[in-house]
Design a protein around this motif. Structure first.
Motif, PDB file in Angstrom:
ATOM      1  N   THR A   2      -3.078 -30.138  66.512  1.00  0.00           N
ATOM      2  CA  THR A   2      -2.932 -30.903  65.283  1.00  0.00           C
ATOM      3  C   THR A   2      -3.347 -32.355  65.513  1.00  0.00           C
ATOM      4  OG1 THR A   2      -0.606 -31.296  65.831  1.00  0.00           O
ATOM      5  CG2 THR A   2      -1.104 -29.451  64.374  1.00  0.00           C
ATOM      6  N   THR A   3      -3.908 -32.958  64.480  1.00  0.00           N
ATOM      7  CA  THR A   3      -4.467 -34.302  64.599  1.00  0.00           C
ATOM      8  C   THR A   3      -3.785 -35.257  63.637  1.00  0.00           C
ATOM      9  OG1 THR A   3      -6.624 -33.329  65.141  1.00  0.00           O
ATOM     10  CG2 THR A   3      -6.589 -35.646  64.516  1.00  0.00           C
ATOM     11  N   SER A   4      -3.327 -36.401  64.179  1.00  0.00           N
ATOM     12  CA  SER A   4      -2.714 -37.445  63.360  1.00  0.00           C
ATOM     13  C   SER A   4      -3.619 -38.669  63.333  1.00  0.00           C
ATOM     14  CB  SER A   4      -1.341 -37.850  63.926  1.00  0.00           C
ATOM     15  OG  SER A   4      -0.418 -36.788  63.824  1.00  0.00           O
ATOM     16  N   LEU A   5      -3.930 -39.136  62.140  1.00  0.00           N
ATOM     17  CA  LEU A   5      -4.740 -40.336  61.959  1.00  0.00           C
ATOM     18  C   LEU A   5      -3.811 -41.520  61.701  1.00  0.00           C
ATOM     19  CD1 LEU A   5      -7.642 -41.594  61.459  1.00  0.00           C
ATOM     20  CD2 LEU A   5      -7.154 -41.232  59.027  1.00  0.00           C
ATOM     21  N   ILE A   6      -3.983 -42.597  62.473  1.00  0.00           N
ATOM     22  CA  ILE A   6      -3.172 -43.797  62.301  1.00  0.00           C
ATOM     23  C   ILE A   6      -4.037 -44.886  61.668  1.00  0.00           C
ATOM     24  CG2 ILE A   6      -1.612 -45.425  63.412  1.00  0.00           C
ATOM     25  CD1 ILE A   6      -0.842 -42.472  63.793  1.00  0.00           C
ATOM     26  N   ILE A   7      -3.580 -45.418  60.521  1.00  0.00           N
ATOM     27  CA  ILE A   7      -4.321 -46.465  59.817  1.00  0.00           C
ATOM     28  C   ILE A   7      -3.433 -47.698  59.679  1.00  0.00           C
ATOM     29  CG2 ILE A   7      -5.668 -47.065  57.772  1.00  0.00           C
ATOM     30  CD1 ILE A   7      -5.825 -44.097  57.099  1.00  0.00           C
ATOM     31  N   VAL A  32      -0.180 -44.133  57.367  1.00  0.00           N
ATOM     32  CA  VAL A  32      -0.586 -45.475  56.969  1.00  0.00           C
ATOM     33  C   VAL A  32       0.590 -46.411  57.237  1.00  0.00           C
ATOM     34  CG1 VAL A  32      -1.362 -46.974  55.100  1.00  0.00           C
ATOM     35  CG2 VAL A  32      -2.105 -44.589  55.180  1.00  0.00           C
ATOM     36  N   VAL A  33       0.325 -47.484  57.974  1.00  0.00           N
ATOM     37  CA  VAL A  33       1.370 -48.476  58.252  1.00  0.00           C
ATOM     38  C   VAL A  33       0.953 -49.795  57.614  1.00  0.00           C
ATOM     39  CG1 VAL A  33       2.711 -49.675  60.002  1.00  0.00           C
ATOM     40  CG2 VAL A  33       1.938 -47.332  60.425  1.00  0.00           C
ATOM     41  N   ASP A  34       1.626 -50.137  56.524  1.00  0.00           N
ATOM     42  CA  ASP A  34       1.366 -51.419  55.871  1.00  0.00           C
ATOM     43  C   ASP A  34       2.094 -52.502  56.652  1.00  0.00           C
ATOM     44  OD1 ASP A  34       0.619 -53.217  53.596  1.00  0.00           O
ATOM     45  OD2 ASP A  34       2.800 -53.367  53.484  1.00  0.00           O
ATOM     46  N   ASP A  35       1.329 -53.434  57.194  1.00  0.00           N
ATOM     47  CA  ASP A  35       1.898 -54.438  58.099  1.00  0.00           C
ATOM     48  C   ASP A  35       2.243 -55.731  57.371  1.00  0.00           C
ATOM     49  OD1 ASP A  35       2.744 -55.390  60.595  1.00  0.00           O
ATOM     50  OD2 ASP A  35       0.787 -56.247  61.041  1.00  0.00           O
ATOM     51  N   GLY A  36       3.180 -55.630  56.431  1.00  0.00           N
ATOM     52  CA  GLY A  36       3.635 -56.819  55.721  1.00  0.00           C
ATOM     53  C   GLY A  36       2.599 -57.425  54.801  1.00  0.00           C
ATOM     54  N   SER A  37       1.825 -56.584  54.133  1.00  0.00           N
ATOM     55  CA  SER A  37       0.771 -57.094  53.245  1.00  0.00           C
ATOM     56  C   SER A  37       1.350 -57.869  52.078  1.00  0.00           C
ATOM     57  CB  SER A  37      -0.068 -55.930  52.706  1.00  0.00           C
ATOM     58  OG  SER A  37      -0.747 -55.267  53.746  1.00  0.00           O
ATOM     59  N   LYS A  38       0.563 -58.832  51.585  1.00  0.00           N
ATOM     60  CA  LYS A  38       0.957 -59.642  50.436  1.00  0.00           C
ATOM     61  C   LYS A  38       0.298 -59.154  49.150  1.00  0.00           C
ATOM     62  CE  LYS A  38       3.232 -62.312  53.257  1.00  0.00           C
ATOM     63  NZ  LYS A  38       4.716 -62.207  53.340  1.00  0.00           N
ATOM     64  N   ASP A  39      -0.575 -58.171  49.264  1.00  0.00           N
ATOM     65  CA  ASP A  39      -1.245 -57.636  48.081  1.00  0.00           C
ATOM     66  C   ASP A  39      -0.669 -56.264  47.731  1.00  0.00           C
ATOM     67  OD1 ASP A  39      -2.242 -56.022  50.047  1.00  0.00           O
ATOM     68  OD2 ASP A  39      -4.335 -56.636  49.829  1.00  0.00           O
ATOM     69  N   LYS A  40      -1.462 -55.408  47.106  1.00  0.00           N
ATOM     70  CA  LYS A  40      -0.973 -54.109  46.636  1.00  0.00           C
ATOM     71  C   LYS A  40      -1.303 -52.965  47.604  1.00  0.00           C
ATOM     72  CE  LYS A  40      -1.293 -55.397  41.759  1.00  0.00           C
ATOM     73  NZ  LYS A  40      -1.900 -55.058  40.429  1.00  0.00           N
ATOM     74  N   THR A  41      -1.531 -53.285  48.873  1.00  0.00           N
ATOM     75  CA  THR A  41      -1.881 -52.247  49.852  1.00  0.00           C
ATOM     76  C   THR A  41      -0.823 -51.141  49.889  1.00  0.00           C
ATOM     77  OG1 THR A  41      -3.096 -53.806  51.244  1.00  0.00           O
ATOM     78  CG2 THR A  41      -2.354 -51.778  52.277  1.00  0.00           C
ATOM     79  N   TYR A  42       0.442 -51.511  50.000  1.00  0.00           N
ATOM     80  CA  TYR A  42       1.510 -50.512  50.110  1.00  0.00           C
ATOM     81  C   TYR A  42       1.617 -49.662  48.842  1.00  0.00           C
ATOM     82  CZ  TYR A  42       6.131 -48.443  50.713  1.00  0.00           C
ATOM     83  OH  TYR A  42       7.180 -47.544  50.803  1.00  0.00           O
ATOM     84  N   GLU A  43       1.530 -50.306  47.692  1.00  0.00           N
ATOM     85  CA  GLU A  43       1.636 -49.562  46.437  1.00  0.00           C
ATOM     86  C   GLU A  43       0.500 -48.560  46.278  1.00  0.00           C
ATOM     87  OE1 GLU A  43       1.994 -52.728  46.864  1.00  0.00           O
ATOM     88  OE2 GLU A  43       3.905 -53.354  45.941  1.00  0.00           O
ATOM     89  N   ILE A  44      -0.717 -48.988  46.601  1.00  0.00           N
ATOM     90  CA  ILE A  44      -1.876 -48.091  46.463  1.00  0.00           C
ATOM     91  C   ILE A  44      -1.776 -46.933  47.442  1.00  0.00           C
ATOM     92  CG2 ILE A  44      -4.377 -47.926  46.769  1.00  0.00           C
ATOM     93  CD1 ILE A  44      -4.543 -50.844  45.778  1.00  0.00           C
ATOM     94  N   ALA A  45      -1.426 -47.229  48.694  1.00  0.00           N
ATOM     95  CA  ALA A  45      -1.302 -46.166  49.693  1.00  0.00           C
ATOM     96  C   ALA A  45      -0.199 -45.185  49.318  1.00  0.00           C
ATOM     97  CB  ALA A  45      -1.029 -46.769  51.066  1.00  0.00           C
ATOM     98  N   SER A  46       0.877 -45.687  48.730  1.00  0.00           N
ATOM     99  CA  SER A  46       2.016 -44.825  48.372  1.00  0.00           C
ATOM    100  C   SER A  46       1.643 -43.794  47.312  1.00  0.00           C
ATOM    101  CB  SER A  46       3.178 -45.684  47.869  1.00  0.00           C
ATOM    102  OG  SER A  46       3.668 -46.523  48.900  1.00  0.00           O
ATOM    103  N   HIS A  47       0.646 -44.110  46.499  1.00  0.00           N
ATOM    104  CA  HIS A  47       0.208 -43.157  45.478  1.00  0.00           C
ATOM    105  C   HIS A  47      -0.351 -41.873  46.100  1.00  0.00           C
ATOM    106  CE1 HIS A  47       1.083 -45.835  42.276  1.00  0.00           C
ATOM    107  NE2 HIS A  47       0.049 -46.642  42.442  1.00  0.00           N
TER     108      HIS A  47
END
Length: 304
Positions: A2-7, A32-47
């Motif tokens: 099995t393969t895990s991709l880390i972003i 996907v690890v959102d590293d304290g972003s100030k934009d909408k990175t976490y929200e978009i990835a969560s979708h």
């Protein structure tokens, strides 16, 4: 396997969705690890979260290395793949990476086609310089030690883990793998122009990479190799000193006061480079023999 991709992602709202969509068919798990972003990175990835895609968030920025380590800890796959969240690395090379691992490679690197349209001139020069240094220090040819697109078995993470804060992590990890005698395979890949704003600081990150390479060269070199290489470095520095004195005399006096200094300089530098190189080659060969012995021992254990 099995393969895990880390972003790891920091302020990558423009690209993160595209990256998840592109890699989705090629891996078994996406972290996907959102590293304290100030934009909408976490929200978009969560979708995109589902049984395959998992999104985690650092409340404060911990740097790329911190995000990668969080991703590895949260992953469940036997194979770990690192990529960037800026759309520069195409997903279609994942099957090639896995094939190289199945053929016996320990670490697979995606070697970028570095050209004027995708990487600025200053960064291209820096990449060439640091790859050359990495090759010299490790004793193994490394054409792109700075690439962020790589794959390895998760069980190796403890040995490949190095102390780093930012983009020097990849370089340091690559050289450490080579110094430990691991089999490194390089796969030529297309490198696309990034989506969004670059976070690379050439001077600061270049200094960190240079310091990281020196750290690995010292801490991962055997005592025997150090006994040979360290005197070589002193001779090299002495040769440079004699050369600088000669240049100074020529510029200030228009002639050489010490006529033999240039000859002494060349002799010391050549002898110093040879001694240092011999030490590093001895270190590489000894580590490689240790790795071969370990693999033979493991094959016998499996047969029993």
């Amino acid at each position: 396997m099995t393969t895990s991709l880390i972003i790891p992602a920091f302020n990558e709202e423009e690209a993160i969705g595209l990256v998840i969509e592109e890699y989705y068919p090629f891996v078994d798990e996406i972290i996907v690890v959102d590293d304290g972003s100030k934009d909408k990175t976490y929200e978009i990835a969560s979708h995109y979260q589902d049984a395959k895609v998992h999104v985690f968030q650092h409340t404060q920025n911990q740097g790329k290395v911190g995000a990668l380590l969080t991703g590895v800890r949260k992953s469940t796959g036997e194979i770990i793949v690192f990529t960037d969240a800026d759309c520069t690395y195409p997903a279609r090379y994942i099957p090639v990476f896995l094939s190289e691992l199945n053929r016996g490679a320990d670490l697979v690197l995606g070697v970028r086609n570095i050209e004027a349209h995708n990487i600025p001139l200053f960064n291209r020069i820096g990449n060439a310089v640091f790859s050359t240094m990495a090759t010299y220090i490790s004793g193994k040819y490394i054409s792109d030690g700075q690439t962020g697109y790589r794959a390895f078995r998760k069980e190796m993470m403890d040995e490949l883990l190095v102390s780093a804060k930012s983009l020097e992590f990849e370089t340091k990890m690559t050289v450490r793998a080579a110094k430990l005698g691991y089999v490194i395979s390089e796969v030529p890949i297309e490198y696309r122009e990034r989506v969004g704003t670059s976070k690379l600081h050439p001077i600061r990150d270049g200094y960190r990479m240079f310091r990281a390479l020196l750290s690995i060269a010292w801490h991962e070199t055997s005592p025997l190799a150090k006994m040979i290489s360290v005197p070589g470095l002193f001779l090299l520095l002495a040769g440079i000193g004699f050369g600088l004195i000669s240049v100074q005399e020529r510029l200030l006096n228009y002639y050489l006061i010490h006529e033999y200094y240039p000859l002494i300089s060349v002799f010391l530098m050549l002898f110093g480079i040879q001694l240092t190189s011999i030490g590093l080659i001895i270190d590489y060969l000894s580590k490689k023999m240790d790795r071969i012995e370990e693999r033979i021992r493991q094959s016998f254990i499996k047969k029993e």
